[in-house]
Write an enzyme that holds these catalytic residues in place. Structure first.
Site, PDB file in Angstrom:
ATOM      1  N   ARG A  13      43.536  16.169  25.510  1.00 35.76           N
ATOM      2  CA  ARG A  13      43.517  17.637  25.631  1.00 35.76           C
ATOM      3  C   ARG A  13      42.104  18.152  25.873  1.00 35.76           C
ATOM      4  NH1 ARG A  13      46.354  20.946  21.171  1.00 35.76           N
ATOM      5  NH2 ARG A  13      46.004  22.611  22.659  1.00 35.76           N
ATOM      6  N   GLN A  42      44.626  32.735  19.669  1.00 40.59           N
ATOM      7  CA  GLN A  42      45.197  31.563  19.005  1.00 40.59           C
ATOM      8  C   GLN A  42      44.790  30.299  19.756  1.00 40.59           C
ATOM      9  OE1 GLN A  42      49.606  32.688  17.958  1.00 40.59           O
ATOM     10  NE2 GLN A  42      48.864  34.050  19.563  1.00 40.59           N
ATOM     11  N   ASN A  43      44.127  30.464  20.897  1.00 36.65           N
ATOM     12  CA  ASN A  43      43.783  29.309  21.730  1.00 36.65           C
ATOM     13  C   ASN A  43      42.522  28.628  21.216  1.00 36.65           C
ATOM     14  OD1 ASN A  43      45.909  30.246  23.162  1.00 36.65           O
ATOM     15  ND2 ASN A  43      44.707  31.110  24.845  1.00 36.65           N
ATOM     16  N   ASP A  81      40.743  26.718  23.399  1.00 31.87           N
ATOM     17  CA  ASP A  81      40.124  26.191  24.619  1.00 31.87           C
ATOM     18  C   ASP A  81      38.788  26.824  25.011  1.00 31.87           C
ATOM     19  OD1 ASP A  81      40.867  28.667  25.827  1.00 31.87           O
ATOM     20  OD2 ASP A  81      42.779  27.840  26.499  1.00 31.87           O
ATOM     21  N   HIS A 122      42.774  29.689  15.414  1.00 32.24           N
ATOM     22  CA  HIS A 122      43.283  28.326  15.217  1.00 32.24           C
ATOM     23  C   HIS A 122      42.222  27.252  15.480  1.00 32.24           C
ATOM     24  CE1 HIS A 122      47.710  29.830  15.795  1.00 32.24           C
ATOM     25  NE2 HIS A 122      47.201  30.126  14.625  1.00 32.24           N
ATOM     26  N   CYS A 134      34.721  16.495   2.545  1.00 36.53           N
ATOM     27  CA  CYS A 134      34.057  15.935   1.358  1.00 36.53           C
ATOM     28  C   CYS A 134      32.876  16.770   0.885  1.00 36.53           C
ATOM     29  CB  CYS A 134      33.634  14.497   1.633  1.00 36.53           C
ATOM     30  SG  CYS A 134      32.380  14.355   2.924  1.00 36.53           S
ATOM     31  N   SER A 143      54.057  33.811  22.420  1.00 34.40           N
ATOM     32  CA  SER A 143      55.467  33.970  22.047  1.00 34.40           C
ATOM     33  C   SER A 143      55.583  34.771  20.748  1.00 34.40           C
ATOM     34  CB  SER A 143      56.127  32.603  21.887  1.00 34.40           C
ATOM     35  OG  SER A 143      55.438  31.854  20.903  1.00 34.40           O
ATOM     36  N   ASN A 188      53.489  39.575  29.384  1.00 35.28           N
ATOM     37  CA  ASN A 188      54.154  38.269  29.268  1.00 35.28           C
ATOM     38  C   ASN A 188      55.288  38.222  30.295  1.00 35.28           C
ATOM     39  OD1 ASN A 188      55.684  35.975  28.257  1.00 35.28           O
ATOM     40  ND2 ASN A 188      54.655  36.282  26.284  1.00 35.28           N
ATOM     41  N   ALA A 205      49.827  36.938  33.459  1.00 38.22           N
ATOM     42  CA  ALA A 205      48.596  37.639  33.088  1.00 38.22           C
ATOM     43  C   ALA A 205      47.557  37.594  34.204  1.00 38.22           C
ATOM     44  CB  ALA A 205      48.027  37.021  31.813  1.00 38.22           C
TER      45      ALA A 205
HETATM   46  P1  OAD Z   1      53.671  29.561  23.089  1.00 36.47           P
HETATM   47  O1  OAD Z   1      53.828  28.331  23.905  1.00 36.47           O
HETATM   48  O2  OAD Z   1      54.527  29.698  21.889  1.00 36.47           O
HETATM   49  O3  OAD Z   1      53.937  30.851  23.992  1.00 36.47           O
HETATM   50  C1  OAD Z   1      53.335  30.989  25.252  1.00 36.47           C
HETATM   51  C2  OAD Z   1      53.740  32.317  25.825  1.00 36.47           C
HETATM   52  O4  OAD Z   1      53.046  32.501  27.045  1.00 36.47           O
HETATM   53  C3  OAD Z   1      55.233  32.449  26.135  1.00 36.47           C
HETATM   54  O5  OAD Z   1      55.725  33.639  25.548  1.00 36.47           O
HETATM   55  C4  OAD Z   1      55.272  32.508  27.663  1.00 36.47           C
HETATM   56  O6  OAD Z   1      56.334  33.348  28.153  1.00 36.47           O
HETATM   57  C5  OAD Z   1      53.930  33.124  27.956  1.00 36.47           C
HETATM   58  N1  OAD Z   1      53.425  32.862  29.323  1.00 36.47           N
HETATM   59  C6  OAD Z   1      53.701  31.825  30.154  1.00 36.47           C
HETATM   60  N2  OAD Z   1      53.035  31.942  31.293  1.00 36.47           N
HETATM   61  C7  OAD Z   1      52.305  33.069  31.211  1.00 36.47           C
HETATM   62  C8  OAD Z   1      51.410  33.735  32.086  1.00 36.47           C
HETATM   63  N3  OAD Z   1      51.110  33.246  33.289  1.00 36.47           N
HETATM   64  N4  OAD Z   1      50.838  34.888  31.658  1.00 36.47           N
HETATM   65  C9  OAD Z   1      51.146  35.398  30.444  1.00 36.47           C
HETATM   66  N5  OAD Z   1      51.970  34.814  29.578  1.00 36.47           N
HETATM   67  C10 OAD Z   1      52.549  33.664  29.949  1.00 36.47           C
HETATM   68  O7  OAD Z   1      52.117  29.694  22.732  1.00 36.47           O
HETATM   69  P2  OAD Z   1      51.428  30.582  21.590  1.00 36.47           P
HETATM   70  O8  OAD Z   1      52.128  31.856  21.408  1.00 36.47           O
HETATM   71  O9  OAD Z   1      49.968  30.594  21.900  1.00 36.47           O
HETATM   72  O10 OAD Z   1      49.160  26.608  17.244  1.00 36.47           O
HETATM   73  O11 OAD Z   1      51.666  29.668  20.331  1.00 36.47           O
HETATM   74  C11 OAD Z   1      51.031  29.995  19.121  1.00 36.47           C
HETATM   75  C12 OAD Z   1      50.566  28.759  18.416  1.00 36.47           C
HETATM   76  O12 OAD Z   1      51.638  27.798  18.355  1.00 36.47           O
HETATM   77  C13 OAD Z   1      49.456  28.010  19.133  1.00 36.47           C
HETATM   78  O13 OAD Z   1      48.177  28.508  18.828  1.00 36.47           O
HETATM   79  C14 OAD Z   1      49.621  26.607  18.597  1.00 36.47           C
HETATM   80  C15 OAD Z   1      51.127  26.484  18.669  1.00 36.47           C
HETATM   81  O14 OAD Z   1      51.696  25.603  17.756  1.00 36.47           O
HETATM   82  C16 OAD Z   1      48.611  25.534  16.723  1.00 36.47           C
HETATM   83  O15 OAD Z   1      48.478  24.499  17.341  1.00 36.47           O
HETATM   84  C17 OAD Z   1      48.171  25.739  15.320  1.00 36.47           C
END
Ligand code: OAD
Length: 259
Positions: free
Chosen positions: A73, A104-105, A107, A122, A134, A196, A220, A238
């Protein structure tokens, strides 16, 4: 005018008077940079079990497998660059008195696009820490090379190094979370982009903004559990909608100063 264009114009009209704007983002904002989301059909969790790759338990049981997944990744992220959505969101800083990104990203693409205040809920793909913490939570460790097949031992205690990201069942970094809540409570507008909205506690932030009647605009291509509650939902990618929104805010500003 296309339907989405008139929705963007309405959003810009509503947004332009805001003073404190929070941008809350998820994996969707980086999808057009080539980084997979999590819960979509082609998302990471469809191929990789989050109980293995995103829990401490999974890391304990399969340290090498999890480590190598994060190396992969990291490489994917390093190959990627900010897309027009990241860049448009960064441009908003020039248009409003206070703009804060809460993401939440992991990257780092908002920072690379030029956003100056980014709260990483995150963690970050570029930070590492002792998995036993530790020397206190967190115990930061240097970034290891990308080609190590197994997590290197912590130089203080020998426990495996882990990525400094938040896994399921773990608390968010306290100070970052407290500041994020503060921002959500004080903002007068929030853009919710590419999430999401199902992972708590992050998903609470738009609800906090709605509770005190901030303008919440969701961007979205797919509706989410938040969509029925927001006054403005912009349906689409987006990378198209954010630059269009920035341009529409600029037009609003130009119109206001010209009248
Ligand atoms: P998700 O994979 O749950 O959701 C991604 C969202 O992006 C979905 O609602 C898609 O419809 C939307 N999407 C897709 N393409 C898009 C685009 N071109 N423009 C705008 N939106 C688009 O990802 P997150 O909501 O980020 O946590 O998930 C939250 C957390 O769950 C992450 O931070 C990660 C994951 O488990 C950890 O790893 C702790």
């Amino acid at each position: 005018m296309e339907d989405w264009q008139s929705q963007v114009s309405t959003a810009a009209y509503e947004l332009v008077t805001a003073r404190h704007v929070v941008i809350f983002t998820g994996a969707g904002v980086s999808k057009e940079s080539g980084i997979a989301t999590f819960r979509e059909r082609d998302g990471a969790w469809a191929k990789y079990d989050p109980r293995v790759y995103a829990t401490m338990e999974g890391f304990r049981r399969h340290p090498e497998q999890v480590w190598q997944w994060y190396n992969w990744r990291r490489q994917e992220i390093l190959k990627a660059g900010p897309n027009p959505a990241h860049r448009g969101l960064a441009e908003l800083e020039a248009l409003f008195p206070r703009v804060v990104v809460i993401t939440q990203n992991i990257d780092g693409l908002h920072q690379r696009a030029g956003s100056s205040t980014v709260l990483e809920l995150h963690g970050s793909f570029q930070r590492f820490r002792c998995s036993a913490d530790c020397r206190g939570h967190p115990t930061p460790l240097p970034e290891p090379p990308l080609d190590l097949p197994a997590p290197p031992p912590c130089p203080f205690c020998g426990a495996p190094t882990r990525p400094d990201v938040v896994w399921f069942g773990e608390l968010l970094p306290t100070e970052v979370w407290e500041q994020a809540v503060e921002e959500a409570l004080q903002c007068d507008a929030m853009l919710v982009v590419g999430t999401s909205g199902v992972v708590e506690p992050a998903a609470a932030l738009p609800r906090l903004a709605l509770q005190h009647s901030a303008l919440v605009i969701e961007v979205n291509p797919e509706p989410t559990p938040l969509t029925p509650r927001v006054p403005l939902y912009l349906s689409g990618p987006a990378g198209t909608l954010i630059p269009a929104l920035v341009a529409a805010v600029r037009r609003e500003r130009a119109g206001a100063s010209g009248s």
